[in-house]
Design a protein around this motif. Structure first.
Motif, PDB file in Angstrom:
ATOM      1  N   TYR A   1       0.902  -1.328  -0.059  1.00 45.99           N
ATOM      2  CA  TYR A   1      -0.144  -0.117   0.130  1.00 45.99           C
ATOM      3  C   TYR A   1       0.894   1.134  -0.045  1.00 45.99           C
ATOM      4  O   TYR A   1       1.896   1.184   0.256  1.00 45.99           O
ATOM      5  N   ASP A   2       0.295   2.266  -0.414  1.00 43.09           N
ATOM      6  CA  ASP A   2       1.014   3.525  -0.480  1.00 43.09           C
ATOM      7  C   ASP A   2       1.127   4.299   0.981  1.00 43.09           C
ATOM      8  O   ASP A   2       1.844   5.187   1.042  1.00 43.09           O
TER       9      ASP A   2
ATOM     10  N   ALA B   1      -5.493   3.951   2.590  1.00 46.40           N
ATOM     11  CA  ALA B   1      -4.474   3.834   1.701  1.00 46.40           C
ATOM     12  C   ALA B   1      -4.771   2.824   0.212  1.00 46.40           C
ATOM     13  O   ALA B   1      -5.765   2.073   0.321  1.00 46.40           O
ATOM     14  N   LYS B   2      -4.162   3.147  -0.567  1.00 44.91           N
ATOM     15  CA  LYS B   2      -4.238   2.410  -2.043  1.00 44.91           C
ATOM     16  C   LYS B   2      -3.293   1.249  -2.175  1.00 44.91           C
ATOM     17  O   LYS B   2      -2.211   1.354  -1.779  1.00 44.91           O
ATOM     18  N   LEU B   3      -3.843   0.217  -2.524  1.00 46.32           N
ATOM     19  CA  LEU B   3      -3.324  -1.063  -2.891  1.00 46.32           C
ATOM     20  C   LEU B   3      -2.567  -0.825  -4.132  1.00 46.32           C
ATOM     21  O   LEU B   3      -3.113  -0.376  -5.099  1.00 46.32           O
TER      22      LEU B   3
END
Length: 149
Positions: free
Chosen positions: A60-61, A67-69
């Protein structure tokens, strides 16, 4: 029929693959095609232990709920890496420098390279794909998967 529906519902709620996540690591990934670009990468890893894979990590970011995968990484032992043919080895990277330099660290604990869990990582190799180039400001995953250095 009711028992089958309940079984399906329980399987959906159990999150069995992700319930085995046992380690959170953070790293700064540089894109192999453009080393001027880097992204913070939070790895949530579960033990693999099958067919030579020591860990499988979802990346993740951020460590926030929103959070984005952004990718995946597989981590293998030095022995498994040595058993790969030379073309395949080119797709893997050593974790030795990442740990020693502090680029790969444990965000929740002491990340000194001489600690057992970090020292063990120095003998491993990773194969990573980024599926979302968040450093480019994309709202959704666009383009090809990228290979970080």
């Amino acid at each position: 029929m009711k028992d089958k529906e309940l079984e399906v519902k329980e399987a959906m709620v159990a999150f069995k693959p992700t319930s085995h996540i046992c380690q959170h690591l953070c790293a700064f990934h540089f894109y192999a095609h453009d080393l001027s670009r880097q992204v913070e990468a939070h790895h949530y890893c579960s033990k693999g232990e099958e067919d030579g894979v020591m860990f499988q990590c979802i990346i993740y970011d951020d460590d926030a709920p929103s959070a984005k995968l952004i990718g995946v990484e597989y981590i293998i032992s030095r022995d498994t890496y040595a058993s790969l043919d030379s073309e395949e080895q080119k797709l893997w990277h050593s974790h030795a420098y990442e740990v020693q330099s502090g680029m790969l660290y444990d965000p929740k604990g002491d990340s000194r390279a001489d600690l057992p869990h970090m020292e063990a990582l120095m003998t491993t190799y990773g194969k990573t794909w980024h599926t979302w180039q968040v450093d480019q400001g994309h709202k959704v995953p666009l383009g090809d998967c990228m290979v970080p250095e």
